[in-house]
Design a protein around this motif. Structure first.
Motif, PDB file in Angstrom:
ATOM      1  N   SER A  68      34.333  22.002  -9.874  1.00 22.11           N
ATOM      2  CA  SER A  68      34.716  20.652  -9.463  1.00 22.11           C
ATOM      3  C   SER A  68      35.615  20.779  -8.252  1.00 22.11           C
ATOM      4  N   ILE A  69      35.745  19.702  -7.526  1.00 22.27           N
ATOM      5  CA  ILE A  69      36.618  19.729  -6.352  1.00 22.27           C
ATOM      6  C   ILE A  69      37.973  19.169  -6.762  1.00 22.27           C
ATOM      7  N   GLN A  70      38.995  19.994  -6.581  1.00 24.67           N
ATOM      8  CA  GLN A  70      40.366  19.556  -6.849  1.00 24.67           C
ATOM      9  C   GLN A  70      41.025  19.221  -5.505  1.00 24.67           C
ATOM     10  N   ASP A  71      42.147  18.511  -5.560  1.00 21.94           N
ATOM     11  CA  ASP A  71      42.815  18.230  -4.289  1.00 21.94           C
ATOM     12  C   ASP A  71      43.414  19.488  -3.682  1.00 21.94           C
ATOM     13  N   SER A  72      43.817  20.441  -4.519  1.00 21.80           N
ATOM     14  CA  SER A  72      44.533  21.592  -3.977  1.00 21.80           C
ATOM     15  C   SER A  72      44.449  22.759  -4.951  1.00 21.80           C
ATOM     16  N   ALA A  73      44.753  23.951  -4.425  1.00 20.64           N
ATOM     17  CA  ALA A  73      44.802  25.140  -5.276  1.00 20.64           C
ATOM     18  C   ALA A  73      45.934  25.008  -6.291  1.00 20.64           C
ATOM     19  N   SER A  74      46.986  24.292  -5.918  1.00 21.06           N
ATOM     20  CA  SER A  74      48.104  24.086  -6.850  1.00 21.06           C
ATOM     21  C   SER A  74      47.612  23.337  -8.085  1.00 21.06           C
ATOM     22  N   SER A  75      46.800  22.317  -7.869  1.00 18.64           N
ATOM     23  CA  SER A  75      46.255  21.569  -9.012  1.00 18.64           C
ATOM     24  C   SER A  75      45.336  22.455  -9.834  1.00 18.64           C
ATOM     25  N   ALA A  76      44.563  23.302  -9.158  1.00 17.90           N
ATOM     26  CA  ALA A  76      43.640  24.193  -9.880  1.00 17.90           C
ATOM     27  C   ALA A  76      44.434  25.112 -10.805  1.00 17.90           C
ATOM     28  N   THR A  77      45.545  25.638 -10.317  1.00 14.16           N
ATOM     29  CA  THR A  77      46.369  26.516 -11.154  1.00 14.16           C
ATOM     30  C   THR A  77      46.926  25.737 -12.342  1.00 14.16           C
ATOM     31  N   PHE A  78      47.383  24.531 -12.072  1.00 12.44           N
ATOM     32  CA  PHE A  78      47.989  23.726 -13.136  1.00 12.44           C
ATOM     33  C   PHE A  78      46.969  23.382 -14.230  1.00 12.44           C
ATOM     34  N   VAL A  79      45.789  22.905 -13.825  1.00 15.19           N
ATOM     35  CA  VAL A  79      44.813  22.535 -14.867  1.00 15.19           C
ATOM     36  C   VAL A  79      44.308  23.778 -15.601  1.00 15.19           C
ATOM     37  N   SER A  80      44.265  24.921 -14.899  1.00 18.60           N
ATOM     38  CA  SER A  80      43.867  26.165 -15.590  1.00 18.60           C
ATOM     39  C   SER A  80      44.891  26.511 -16.658  1.00 18.60           C
ATOM     40  N   LEU A  81      46.160  26.331 -16.318  1.00 18.88           N
ATOM     41  CA  LEU A  81      47.208  26.649 -17.304  1.00 18.88           C
ATOM     42  C   LEU A  81      47.090  25.718 -18.520  1.00 18.88           C
ATOM     43  N   LEU A  82      46.793  24.450 -18.270  1.00 16.80           N
ATOM     44  CA  LEU A  82      46.645  23.519 -19.401  1.00 16.80           C
ATOM     45  C   LEU A  82      45.447  23.920 -20.272  1.00 16.80           C
ATOM     46  N   ALA A  83      44.367  24.349 -19.613  1.00 17.69           N
ATOM     47  CA  ALA A  83      43.190  24.798 -20.374  1.00 17.69           C
ATOM     48  C   ALA A  83      43.533  26.061 -21.164  1.00 17.69           C
ATOM     49  N   ALA A  84      44.289  26.964 -20.545  1.00 16.40           N
ATOM     50  CA  ALA A  84      44.672  28.217 -21.215  1.00 16.40           C
ATOM     51  C   ALA A  84      45.547  27.912 -22.437  1.00 16.40           C
ATOM     52  N   LEU A  85      46.465  26.971 -22.278  1.00 16.10           N
ATOM     53  CA  LEU A  85      47.334  26.595 -23.398  1.00 16.10           C
ATOM     54  C   LEU A  85      46.521  25.959 -24.517  1.00 16.10           C
ATOM     55  N   HIS A  86      45.549  25.169 -24.120  1.00 17.64           N
ATOM     56  CA  HIS A  86      44.685  24.530 -25.110  1.00 17.64           C
ATOM     57  C   HIS A  86      43.942  25.596 -25.913  1.00 17.64           C
ATOM     58  N   ARG A  87      43.392  26.585 -25.185  1.00 23.23           N
ATOM     59  CA  ARG A  87      42.631  27.636 -25.876  1.00 23.23           C
ATOM     60  C   ARG A  87      43.550  28.492 -26.755  1.00 23.23           C
ATOM     61  N   ALA A  88      44.701  28.873 -26.195  1.00 23.11           N
ATOM     62  CA  ALA A  88      45.588  29.778 -26.937  1.00 23.11           C
ATOM     63  C   ALA A  88      46.158  29.124 -28.198  1.00 23.11           C
ATOM     64  N   HIS A 137      51.739  32.727  -5.478  1.00 19.04           N
ATOM     65  CA  HIS A 137      52.111  31.499  -4.776  1.00 19.04           C
ATOM     66  C   HIS A 137      53.095  30.661  -5.601  1.00 19.04           C
ATOM     67  N   SER A 138      53.932  29.924  -4.900  1.00 17.46           N
ATOM     68  CA  SER A 138      54.967  29.119  -5.567  1.00 17.46           C
ATOM     69  C   SER A 138      54.366  28.064  -6.508  1.00 17.46           C
ATOM     70  N   SER A 139      53.089  27.728  -6.308  1.00 19.52           N
ATOM     71  CA  SER A 139      52.465  26.723  -7.182  1.00 19.52           C
ATOM     72  C   SER A 139      52.407  27.213  -8.633  1.00 19.52           C
ATOM     73  N   VAL A 140      52.481  28.527  -8.834  1.00 16.93           N
ATOM     74  CA  VAL A 140      52.439  29.041 -10.210  1.00 16.93           C
ATOM     75  C   VAL A 140      53.738  28.671 -10.932  1.00 16.93           C
ATOM     76  N   GLU A 141      54.842  28.857 -10.234  1.00 20.70           N
ATOM     77  CA  GLU A 141      56.122  28.468 -10.864  1.00 20.70           C
ATOM     78  C   GLU A 141      56.137  26.965 -11.144  1.00 20.70           C
ATOM     79  N   ARG A 142      55.593  26.202 -10.231  1.00 18.75           N
ATOM     80  CA  ARG A 142      55.563  24.745 -10.452  1.00 18.75           C
ATOM     81  C   ARG A 142      54.687  24.412 -11.659  1.00 18.75           C
ATOM     82  N   ALA A 143      53.552  25.095 -11.773  1.00 18.06           N
ATOM     83  CA  ALA A 143      52.652  24.829 -12.918  1.00 18.06           C
ATOM     84  C   ALA A 143      53.371  25.139 -14.227  1.00 18.06           C
TER      85      ALA A 143
END
Ligand code: PLP
Length: 481
Positions: A150-170, A193-199
């Motif tokens: 899917s197209i996200q607005d930014s790589a920062s958003s991609a990292t954030f939604v991946s983390l939410l998916a990872a938390l859901h799975r874990a 990248h700093s977006s990881v800390e933000r996520a």
């Protein structure tokens, strides 16, 4: 009362006239862009001071808007499309992409659900599958299986939604209901990248639970044995490792983490692996650089930004996931007002469940335009041309004993003066000429200039003349005490 019926819209004829003027304006802008200083020199508040403090009472002509763009705003523009823009990473624009984006605006659709514009959803699915094949990504990222893009607005958003998916799975879905009940830990290298800390902050995990793993001093890549040690330590103290972020092309120096080794660790331990290739991933459109994405067969999610180096106007982050169920499980909420027969049939994708906002733009239109108008060959040539220029520049730096080449990786060249203390004055002097825009990083604590070659219009002559200027300034700064 006014006789005129509200609202007072621009007429179709005026739209056509002003629209032509806007396209002419943009065509002139791009053809004259080299006449502008790359970096804006306005002072803070200067643009605010030049603009009125309130909305006009009477309607104005769009011509006034265009006039103020010229007179008031243009001095405050830093020209990202200038061929001598070498700062940060590029943010490519291209004519096909601009036109695709204009069409998306003109259609004015909001594609949150398949039903709200089937073509918006289905074109995105097709374009993301096309791009996955072009980059030679693993098949499990294709929409035909459990994965998809899917197209996200930014790589920062991609990292954030991946983390939410990872938390859901874990958490087997518990995270959605209970929030953070366990001590979840997240891992990336010190170069991530700093977006990881933000996520990590946004997901409510707290930065105390972000582990920054040391890198190899020479390659600046994460050391997998240290990752392993950190995971062991955390498990021993009751933490639940939830995600590792590996970078293919770090922001600072375009270093590559060893994804295969990291992936094996994640696979053995059932930890989500997100691979952030925001800048470098698109280089795989060239068979010469296919290996940039090595190891992706281990990745649960992956992203790269066509809005950096693949000729697609901001915003366009291409994001893929190997099994979309965790993502949809993490993000899907279904209020009554969004219920519809197509979603309930299970036969369609609703991309609202793949991202943070509900609403979504028709971004695939501009990516589609780029992929079709350039074709695989044009995209390959674009990437290879810039890497060849970066290799050439690195050669000039290497053979000049006043300079140290710190690293050249794809289109990014990192260097400093032998006299490190004079490197920042050199960068400031180069930017003050208005002829280029460079930014910096620190490598091993030392000030380092980054020159990212990747602008849509950047040619050999731009790199040559920037280097000639840098070289002359280095003489001048070298002589000054
Ligand atoms: N990840 C990496 C490796 C980057 O280099 C960048 C930006 O340069 C980002 C993430 C953030 O990109 P975005 O602006 O798309 O969030």
């Amino acid at each position: 009362m006014s006789k005129q019926e509200p609202p007072h819209h621009m007429t179709t004829d005026d739209f056509r006239r002003h629209g032509h003027a806007v396209i002419d304006w943009l065509a002139d802008y791009h053809s004259q862009i080299e006449s502008f200083p790359v970096l804006s020199t306005v002072k803070p508040g200067e643009i605010v001071a030049a603009l009125p403090g309130h909305v006009p009472t009477e309607s104005e002509s769009f011509s006034n808007v265009l006039a103020d763009l010229n007179d008031v705003l243009m001095p405050g523009i830093t020209h990202w499309q200038h061929p001598s823009f070498f700062a940060y990473f590029p943010a490519n624009a291209s004519f096909p992409s601009i036109l695709g984006d204009l069409l998306a605006s003109g259609l004015g659709i909001q594609g949150m659900l398949w039903q709200t514009s089937p073509a918006c959803t289905e074109l995105e699915t097709v374009v993301m599958d096309w791009l996955a094949k072009l980059l030679d990504l693993p098949e499990r990222f294709l929409s035909s299986g459990m994965g998809g893009g899917s197209i996200q607005d930014s790589a920062s958003s991609a990292t954030f939604v991946s983390l939410l998916a990872a938390l859901h799975r874990a958490s087997n879905g518990d995270y959605n209901r209970t929030g953070v009940r366990r001590r979840y830990t997240v891992y990336g290298s010190t170069q991530v990248h700093s977006s990881v800390e933000r996520a990590v902050r946004m997901a409510g995990l707290g930065t105390d639970n972000l582990r920054l793993i040391d890198v190899d001093r020479r390659t600046l890549a994460m050391r997998p044995e240290l990752l392993n040690e950190a995971l062991e330590r955390d498990r021993a103290t009751g933490c639940t490792p939830v995600m590792v972020i590996a970078a293919l092309g770090t922001t600072s120096t375009c270093a590559f983490d060893p994804v295969v080794q990291i992936g094996e660790i994640c696979h053995q331990q059932g930890i989500w692996l997100h691979v952030d290739a925001a800048y470098a991933g698109v280089a795989a459109v060239s068979p010469r650089f296919r290996s940039v994405n090595a190891g992706l067969e281990y990745a649960d999610s992956y992203c790269t930004n066509p809005h950096k180096w693949l000729l697609t106007n901001f915003d366009c982050d291409a994001f893929w996931i190997a099994d979309r169920r965790s993502l949809i499980g993490a993000l899907s909420v279904l209020p009554e007002y969004l219920r519809n027969a197509s979603s309930e049939s299970g036969a369609v994708i609703d991309y609202r469940d793949w991202q943070v906002p509900l609403g979504r733009r028709f971004r695939s239109l501009k990516l589609w335009a780029v992929l079709r108008c350039y074709g695989a060959e044009g995209l390959r040539a674009h990437i290879e041309h810039h890497v060849d220029l970066a290799i050439r520049l690195a050669g000039w730096i290497r053979s000049d004993d006043r300079f140290q080449l710190v690293r050249q990786s794809l289109g990014l060249v990192c260097f400093r003066l032998q006299d490190e203390a004079k490197t920042e004055p050199l960068l400031l002097a180069a930017n003050a000429t208005g002829e280029m825009y460079l930014t910096h990083t620190r490598v091993d604590g030392q000030y380092t200039i980054r020159m990212a070659i990747g602008g849509t219009a950047t040619q050999r002559r731009h790199v040559e003349s920037a280097w000639r200027r840098i070289s002359k300034l280095a003489d001048k700064i070298g002589r000054a005490q």
